[in-house]
Design a protein around this motif. Structure first.
Motif, PDB file in Angstrom:
ATOM      1  N   HIS A 246       0.739  -0.879   0.278  1.00 19.24           N
ATOM      2  CA  HIS A 246       0.181   0.357   0.175  1.00 19.24           C
ATOM      3  C   HIS A 246       1.096   1.275   0.073  1.00 19.24           C
ATOM      4  N   TYR A 247       0.121   2.500  -1.096  1.00 17.05           N
ATOM      5  CA  TYR A 247       0.979   3.249  -0.612  1.00 17.05           C
ATOM      6  C   TYR A 247       0.476   4.260   0.788  1.00 17.05           C
ATOM      7  N   ASP A 248       1.236   5.006   1.192  1.00 22.27           N
ATOM      8  CA  ASP A 248       0.376   5.212   2.632  1.00 22.27           C
ATOM      9  C   ASP A 248       0.132   7.286   1.903  1.00 22.27           C
ATOM     10  N   ASP A 288       4.830  13.374   1.315  1.00 23.79           N
ATOM     11  CA  ASP A 288       6.862  13.007   1.976  1.00 23.79           C
ATOM     12  C   ASP A 288       6.926  12.272   0.319  1.00 23.79           C
ATOM     13  N   CYS A 289       5.744  11.755  -0.603  1.00 17.27           N
ATOM     14  CA  CYS A 289       6.096  11.330  -1.995  1.00 17.27           C
ATOM     15  C   CYS A 289       7.332  12.455  -2.927  1.00 17.27           C
ATOM     16  N   ILE A 290       7.893  12.546  -3.484  1.00 18.58           N
ATOM     17  CA  ILE A 290       8.655  13.474  -3.935  1.00 18.58           C
ATOM     18  C   ILE A 290       8.328  12.969  -6.041  1.00 18.58           C
ATOM     19  N   ASP A 291       7.662  11.916  -6.158  1.00 20.40           N
ATOM     20  CA  ASP A 291       7.419  11.905  -7.687  1.00 20.40           C
ATOM     21  C   ASP A 291       8.283  11.576  -8.298  1.00 20.40           C
ATOM     22  N   CYS A 292       9.509  10.700  -8.273  1.00 21.18           N
ATOM     23  CA  CYS A 292      10.370  10.294  -9.346  1.00 21.18           C
ATOM     24  C   CYS A 292       9.669   9.277  -9.818  1.00 21.18           C
ATOM     25  N   LYS A 293       8.810   8.568  -9.369  1.00 23.37           N
ATOM     26  CA  LYS A 293       8.009   7.543  -9.904  1.00 23.37           C
ATOM     27  C   LYS A 293       8.923   6.341 -10.027  1.00 23.37           C
ATOM     28  N   LEU A 294      10.148   6.299  -9.007  1.00 26.93           N
ATOM     29  CA  LEU A 294      11.336   5.068  -9.520  1.00 26.93           C
ATOM     30  C   LEU A 294       9.568   3.914  -8.981  1.00 26.93           C
ATOM     31  N   CYS A 295       8.757   3.688  -8.362  1.00 28.71           N
ATOM     32  CA  CYS A 295       8.552   2.707  -8.116  1.00 28.71           C
ATOM     33  C   CYS A 295       7.008   2.335  -8.478  1.00 28.71           C
ATOM     34  N   VAL A 296       6.788   3.272  -9.850  1.00 26.24           N
ATOM     35  CA  VAL A 296       6.347   2.443 -11.272  1.00 26.24           C
ATOM     36  C   VAL A 296       6.943   2.136 -12.372  1.00 26.24           C
ATOM     37  N   ILE A 305       1.169   2.230  -7.818  1.00 30.96           N
ATOM     38  CA  ILE A 305       1.020   2.066  -6.656  1.00 30.96           C
ATOM     39  C   ILE A 305       0.089   2.845  -5.868  1.00 30.96           C
ATOM     40  N   ARG A 306       0.462   3.934  -6.097  1.00 28.53           N
ATOM     41  CA  ARG A 306       0.017   5.472  -5.519  1.00 28.53           C
ATOM     42  C   ARG A 306      -1.332   5.480  -5.936  1.00 28.53           C
ATOM     43  N   ASN A 307      -2.006   4.799  -7.123  1.00 26.47           N
ATOM     44  CA  ASN A 307      -3.687   4.847  -7.230  1.00 26.47           C
ATOM     45  C   ASN A 307      -4.020   4.461  -6.575  1.00 26.47           C
ATOM     46  N   ALA A 322      12.225   0.561  -3.283  1.00 24.12           N
ATOM     47  CA  ALA A 322      12.519   1.414  -4.823  1.00 24.12           C
ATOM     48  C   ALA A 322      12.050   3.187  -4.090  1.00 24.12           C
ATOM     49  N   CYS A 323      11.161   2.847  -3.375  1.00 29.57           N
ATOM     50  CA  CYS A 323      10.897   3.942  -2.310  1.00 29.57           C
ATOM     51  C   CYS A 323      11.154   4.041  -1.273  1.00 29.57           C
ATOM     52  N   ASP A 324      11.715   3.558  -0.817  1.00 24.32           N
ATOM     53  CA  ASP A 324      12.848   3.200   0.823  1.00 24.32           C
ATOM     54  C   ASP A 324      14.223   3.310   0.293  1.00 24.32           C
ATOM     55  N   VAL A 326      14.516   5.360  -1.985  1.00 23.93           N
ATOM     56  CA  VAL A 326      14.250   7.460  -1.912  1.00 23.93           C
ATOM     57  C   VAL A 326      14.011   8.069  -0.884  1.00 23.93           C
ATOM     58  N   MET A 327      13.546   7.274  -0.032  1.00 19.41           N
ATOM     59  CA  MET A 327      13.326   7.525   1.325  1.00 19.41           C
ATOM     60  C   MET A 327      14.362   7.971   2.180  1.00 19.41           C
ATOM     61  N   GLU A 328      15.509   6.860   2.057  1.00 23.89           N
ATOM     62  CA  GLU A 328      16.515   7.390   2.759  1.00 23.89           C
ATOM     63  C   GLU A 328      16.927   9.045   2.135  1.00 23.89           C
ATOM     64  N   GLY A 335       9.035   3.461   4.284  1.00 30.98           N
ATOM     65  CA  GLY A 335       7.661   2.562   4.475  1.00 30.98           C
ATOM     66  C   GLY A 335       6.632   3.888   4.345  1.00 30.98           C
ATOM     67  N   LEU A 336       7.316   4.739   2.905  1.00 30.35           N
ATOM     68  CA  LEU A 336       5.506   5.448   2.954  1.00 30.35           C
ATOM     69  C   LEU A 336       4.886   4.625   1.917  1.00 30.35           C
ATOM     70  N   ILE A 337       5.662   3.659   1.257  1.00 31.58           N
ATOM     71  CA  ILE A 337       4.896   2.098   0.333  1.00 31.58           C
ATOM     72  C   ILE A 337       5.379   1.015   0.845  1.00 31.58           C
ATOM     73  N   ARG A 338       3.990   0.221   1.763  1.00 34.31           N
ATOM     74  CA  ARG A 338       4.173  -0.412   2.901  1.00 34.31           C
ATOM     75  C   ARG A 338       3.570  -1.845   2.519  1.00 34.31           C
TER      76      ARG A 338
HETATM   77  S1  SF4 Z   1       9.062   5.865  -4.917  1.00 37.41           S
HETATM   78 FE1  SF4 Z   1       7.910   7.298  -3.476  1.00 37.41          FE
HETATM   79  S2  SF4 Z   1       8.324   8.730  -3.765  1.00 37.41           S
HETATM   80 FE2  SF4 Z   1       9.119   8.076  -5.777  1.00 37.41          FE
HETATM   81  S3  SF4 Z   1       7.426   8.664  -7.078  1.00 37.41           S
HETATM   82 FE3  SF4 Z   1       7.586   6.015  -5.635  1.00 37.41          FE
HETATM   83  S4  SF4 Z   1       6.232   6.945  -3.792  1.00 37.41           S
HETATM   84 FE4  SF4 Z   1       6.866   8.572  -4.598  1.00 37.41          FE
END
Ligand code: SF4
Ligand code: SF4
Length: 490
Positions: A246-248, A288-296, A305-307, A322-324, A326-328, A335-338
């Motif tokens: 899940h995306y938080d 916290d999501c920087i819209d980097c789209k790495l998760c996609v 998954i943000r949808n 991927a998101c962990d 980025v968050m780091e 855990g923004l996606i967890r």
């Molecule tokens: S990887 Fe994380 S920060 Fe980057 S777009 Fe996806 S949810 Fe947002």
């Protein structure tokens, strides 16, 4: 349509199409970026165990029997080295129902966790075939370039070697698959004897290998997205309390490029301490999501998954890793996606044992109890005794009548059973075997024959009298069958 409706429609627009199909209905080929991170490493480890089990199990024997065998052709089934015959069909049917309830329960609690960690399709695709692709073709961007490049000798060599390796592995999977159906010895014979001796088996091997090659070289994520019935079931099984990837959105939105947060001293190498982007201020974009789209980019089914939770998500955890990462880098908590439930994200409340889970658990417990009882009371020898069709009773002498019966004694064990004899219970009747008769039932085989039962007329209840026939072997009763004796109407 008012403004709110338009926004809502916009947000839900992703539900109207598949990520892998373009507007013209053509397949969009995916090039997921190579994942890395804690979950990917853990899945690597899990997949090594799963693959070792899958390929190794056909070779493991207990008391001379394989651990698992599903020989549909010979109607012989072995589970944990226990032989089941068609007479155990009720056990199979109940096991299937139990399994279905277990799947429902598991999915209600953990969503599609099975797909990401255990499903052979995901394991082979992501942990075997995809890795070979990364090794030969490179990561996503190189793969894209190679696909668009003209057919040079370099590209031909890469494609030929990749598909040759793919087919070899598909052949290995096909042989393993066949080993679970006809046994590893039979597969060995097909592979080593002259082709003409096992043409059917050889063709089956090639066809299965072709199917597996097609699945992993071409179908890929479409199996999970379009074909797999379990994937389709998600829409009716998942509840707001189900734990899924899940995306938080509470923490992540509004998304947007942000300035990097100040780092704790020594937390990250200096080179990483550059702002990723700073088009807007943190105050304007508190998410916290920087819209980097790495998760996609890492998603093997091509979704965002943000949808929200989607049927296409196989819970592979690639986006979590991927998101962990980025968050780091931006110095935000991981855990923004967890793994979490929708309720957990929305309200911060997680509850596994809901009323629905208790209800499913109760049904499952009852089914398991019945299954255990039936299994514990299951006999290793099964006897079927039926009166020969079209035959009435015959008079043997002044006091006795006889009926003709066909018998079958089925040996479900892995050992021969010798010295089979039949005893009539109760009383003064007798059994007379007809013609030549064997007394040995080979392991997992059956003994067939015919006998007369002669009964004193004065002990008959009327047209039908219930009689019990015991089956003995070397002084030990191994089974008992019930049948009817036909007599004159009283
Ligand atoms: S990887 Fe994380 S920060 Fe980057 S777009 Fe996806 S949810 Fe947002
Ligand atoms: S959304 Fe995440 S967990 Fe789901 S399939 Fe894509 S990468 Fe895997």
């Amino acid at each position: 349509m008012n403004e709110i409706d338009e926004i809502y429609q916009d947000a839900e627009e992703y539900r109207d199409h598949l990520a892998t199909v373009d507007k013209k209905g053509k397949r969009v080929w995916l090039y997921p970026k190579k994942p890395s991170g804690w979950f990917y490493s853990a899945r690597n480890l899990a997949s090594v165990v799963m693959l070792a089990l899958l390929f190794g199990m056909p070779f493991i024997k207990v008391n001379g029997e394989p651990l698992l065998l599903f020989n549909i052709l010979e109607r012989k089934f072995i589970i944990f080295s226990i032989v089941f015959t068609p007479q155990d069909l009720h056990l199979f049917a109940l096991a299937m129902v139990t399994f279905m309830v277990f799947i429902v329960l598991f999915t209600v609690v953990f969503g599609r966790l099975f797909c990401g960690w255990v499903c052979p399709q995901t394991i082979f695709m992501e942990m075997v075939f995809r890795k070979i692709e990364y090794w030969i073709d490179g990561d996503a961007s190189q793969q894209r370039k190679l696909a668009a490049a003209p057919w040079t000798s370099g590209k031909i060599i890469k494609r030929a070697s990749k598909y040759a390796i793919f087919y070899t592995i598909a052949l290995l999977i096909a042989n393993t698959f066949l080993s679970y159906i006809i046994g590893v010895e039979a597969v060995e014979k097909i592979a080593t004897d002259p082709i003409g001796q096992h043409l059917g088996g050889f063709m089956a091997m090639l066809i299965f290998a072709g199917i597996f090659f097609f699945v992993f070289a071409y179908m890929r994520e479409q199996v999970c997205v379009v074909v797999c019935p379990y994937g389709r079931l998600q829409s009716v099984l998942l509840v707001p309390d189900s734990i899924v990837v899940h995306y938080d959105y509470v923490r992540g939105e509004p998304r947007g490029r942000i300035q990097k947060m100040p780092l704790a001293v020594g937390h990250l190498p200096l080179a990483d301490q550059q702002p990723i982007a700073n088009s807007q201020s943190p105050a304007a974009n508190p998410g916290d999501c920087i819209d980097c789209k790495l998760c996609v980019q890492v998603c093997p089914t091509g979704i965002d998954i943000r949808n929200g939770t989607q049927l296409e998500c196989v819970n592979c955890t690639a986006c979590m890793d991927a998101c962990d990462g980025v968050m780091e880098k931006v110095n935000r908590p991981k855990g923004l996606i967890r793994y979490d439930s929708d309720k957990g994200i929305r309200e911060g409340k997680r509850k596994i044992f809901t009323a629905r889970v208790w209800a499913y658990s109760a049904v499952l417990a009852v089914l398991i109890a019945v299954q255990v009882f039936l299994f514990a009371t299951r006999s290793e020898v099964e006897t079927v005794i039926l009166r020969t069709p079209g035959q009435l009773f015959q008079r043997v002498d002044d006091t006795h009548l006889s009926n003709l019966y066909n018998y079958e004694v089925i040996n479900k064990t892995g050992k021969d059973i010798d010295g089979i004899e039949f005893r009539l219970r109760p009383g003064d009747g007798r059994i007379k075997l007809v013609g030549e008769h064997a007394t040995n039932v080979p392991k997992q085989g059956l003994l067939k024959g015919v006998f007369f039962v002669e009964m004193p007329e004065n002990q008959l209840d009327g047209r039908k009298t219930k009689i019990f026939i015991e089956v003995w072997s070397k002084g030990k009763k191994v089974d008992e069958a019930t049948t009817n004796f036909l007599g004159p109407v009283k």
